[in-house]
Design a protein around this motif. Sequence first.
Motif, mmCIF file in Angstrom:
data_model
loop_
_atom_site.group_PDB
_atom_site.id
_atom_site.type_symbol
_atom_site.label_atom_id
_atom_site.label_comp_id
_atom_site.label_asym_id
_atom_site.label_seq_id
_atom_site.Cartn_x
_atom_site.Cartn_y
_atom_site.Cartn_z
ATOM 1 N N TRP A 13 45.621 50.811 24.471
ATOM 2 C CA TRP A 13 46.188 51.785 25.167
ATOM 3 C C TRP A 13 47.665 51.532 25.155
ATOM 4 O O TRP A 13 48.296 52.527 25.020
ATOM 5 C CB TRP A 13 45.657 51.733 26.758
ATOM 6 N N ARG A 14 47.961 50.401 25.177
ATOM 7 C CA ARG A 14 49.450 50.060 25.482
ATOM 8 C C ARG A 14 49.946 50.405 23.855
ATOM 9 O O ARG A 14 51.392 50.753 23.746
ATOM 10 C CB ARG A 14 49.739 48.582 25.329
ATOM 11 N N ARG A 15 49.177 50.526 22.835
ATOM 12 C CA ARG A 15 49.723 50.638 21.438
ATOM 13 C C ARG A 15 49.723 52.026 21.270
ATOM 14 O O ARG A 15 50.020 52.709 19.986
ATOM 15 C CB ARG A 15 48.973 50.067 20.399
ATOM 16 N N GLY A 16 49.402 53.129 22.192
ATOM 17 C CA GLY A 16 49.439 54.460 22.095
ATOM 18 C C GLY A 16 48.229 54.967 21.599
ATOM 19 O O GLY A 16 48.195 56.363 21.116
ATOM 20 N N VAL A 17 47.261 54.312 21.440
ATOM 21 C CA VAL A 17 45.591 55.318 21.179
ATOM 22 C C VAL A 17 45.245 55.791 22.474
ATOM 23 O O VAL A 17 45.097 55.060 23.637
ATOM 24 C CB VAL A 17 44.917 53.910 20.865
ATOM 25 N N SER A 18 45.344 56.896 22.301
ATOM 26 C CA SER A 18 44.939 57.768 23.766
ATOM 27 C C SER A 18 43.403 58.328 23.736
ATOM 28 O O SER A 18 42.816 58.519 25.027
ATOM 29 C CB SER A 18 45.767 59.002 23.530
ATOM 30 N N VAL A 19 42.632 57.698 22.646
ATOM 31 C CA VAL A 19 41.169 57.927 22.887
ATOM 32 C C VAL A 19 40.631 56.576 22.585
ATOM 33 O O VAL A 19 40.866 55.771 21.590
ATOM 34 C CB VAL A 19 40.765 59.084 21.788
ATOM 35 N N CYS A 20 39.685 56.312 23.588
ATOM 36 C CA CYS A 20 38.911 54.995 23.605
ATOM 37 C C CYS A 20 38.088 54.994 22.418
ATOM 38 O O CYS A 20 37.429 56.025 22.257
ATOM 39 C CB CYS A 20 38.141 54.812 24.701
ATOM 40 N N PHE A 22 35.672 53.049 21.772
ATOM 41 C CA PHE A 22 34.324 52.621 22.019
ATOM 42 C C PHE A 22 33.532 53.393 22.836
ATOM 43 O O PHE A 22 32.402 53.851 22.721
ATOM 44 C CB PHE A 22 34.412 51.314 22.808
ATOM 45 N N ARG A 23 34.427 54.280 23.721
ATOM 46 C CA ARG A 23 33.853 55.113 24.670
ATOM 47 C C ARG A 23 33.760 56.763 24.268
ATOM 48 O O ARG A 23 33.016 57.479 24.286
ATOM 49 C CB ARG A 23 34.353 55.346 25.982
ATOM 50 N N GLY A 24 34.839 56.793 23.234
ATOM 51 C CA GLY A 24 34.758 58.188 22.646
ATOM 52 C C GLY A 24 35.807 59.264 23.638
ATOM 53 O O GLY A 24 35.163 60.426 23.572
ATOM 54 N N VAL A 25 36.129 58.848 24.757
ATOM 55 C CA VAL A 25 36.787 59.714 25.538
ATOM 56 C C VAL A 25 38.313 59.486 25.630
ATOM 57 O O VAL A 25 38.764 58.224 25.280
ATOM 58 C CB VAL A 25 36.262 59.400 26.977
ATOM 59 N N VAL A 26 38.836 60.283 26.194
ATOM 60 C CA VAL A 26 40.618 59.935 26.504
ATOM 61 C C VAL A 26 40.646 58.926 27.489
ATOM 62 O O VAL A 26 40.130 58.979 28.546
ATOM 63 C CB VAL A 26 41.205 61.440 26.930
ATOM 64 N N MET A 27 41.477 57.885 27.198
ATOM 65 C CA MET A 27 41.820 56.783 28.044
ATOM 66 C C MET A 27 42.805 57.227 29.032
ATOM 67 O O MET A 27 43.832 58.025 28.794
ATOM 68 C CB MET A 27 42.519 55.576 27.167
ATOM 69 N N LEU A 28 42.441 56.898 30.379
ATOM 70 C CA LEU A 28 43.430 57.216 31.395
ATOM 71 C C LEU A 28 43.873 55.630 31.919
ATOM 72 O O LEU A 28 43.094 54.790 31.935
ATOM 73 C CB LEU A 28 42.962 57.843 32.649
ATOM 74 N N GLY A 29 45.229 55.477 32.317
ATOM 75 C CA GLY A 29 45.722 54.218 32.438
ATOM 76 C C GLY A 29 44.795 53.820 33.827
ATOM 77 O O GLY A 29 44.534 52.666 33.726
ATOM 78 N N ASP A 30 44.519 54.354 34.886
ATOM 79 C CA ASP A 30 43.755 53.767 36.013
ATOM 80 C C ASP A 30 42.433 54.154 35.977
ATOM 81 O O ASP A 30 41.499 53.581 36.824
ATOM 82 C CB ASP A 30 44.160 54.430 37.147
#
Length: 61
Positions: A13-20, A22-30
């Motif tokens: 997430w820190r490297r700017g990858v917005s889609v997980c 492994f989950r295949g969903v958009v990553m949210l910080g919290d």
Amino acid sequence: MSRRLVCERCPKWRRGVSVCLFRGVVMLGDYPVCDHGRLFIKREASRLWMAKNAKTKKEAR
């Protein structure tokens, strides 16, 4: 620093990858981190700890 395991602490997430990857969903910080993200976070924390302590170990010699 917060000790919660959330996507915000995942190195991906820190490297700017917005889609997980492994989950295949958009990553949210919290959002609670997945098992793969938990492993990445632990490895990153371990790497930082070892780098910090390697300096103090060299100074003690």
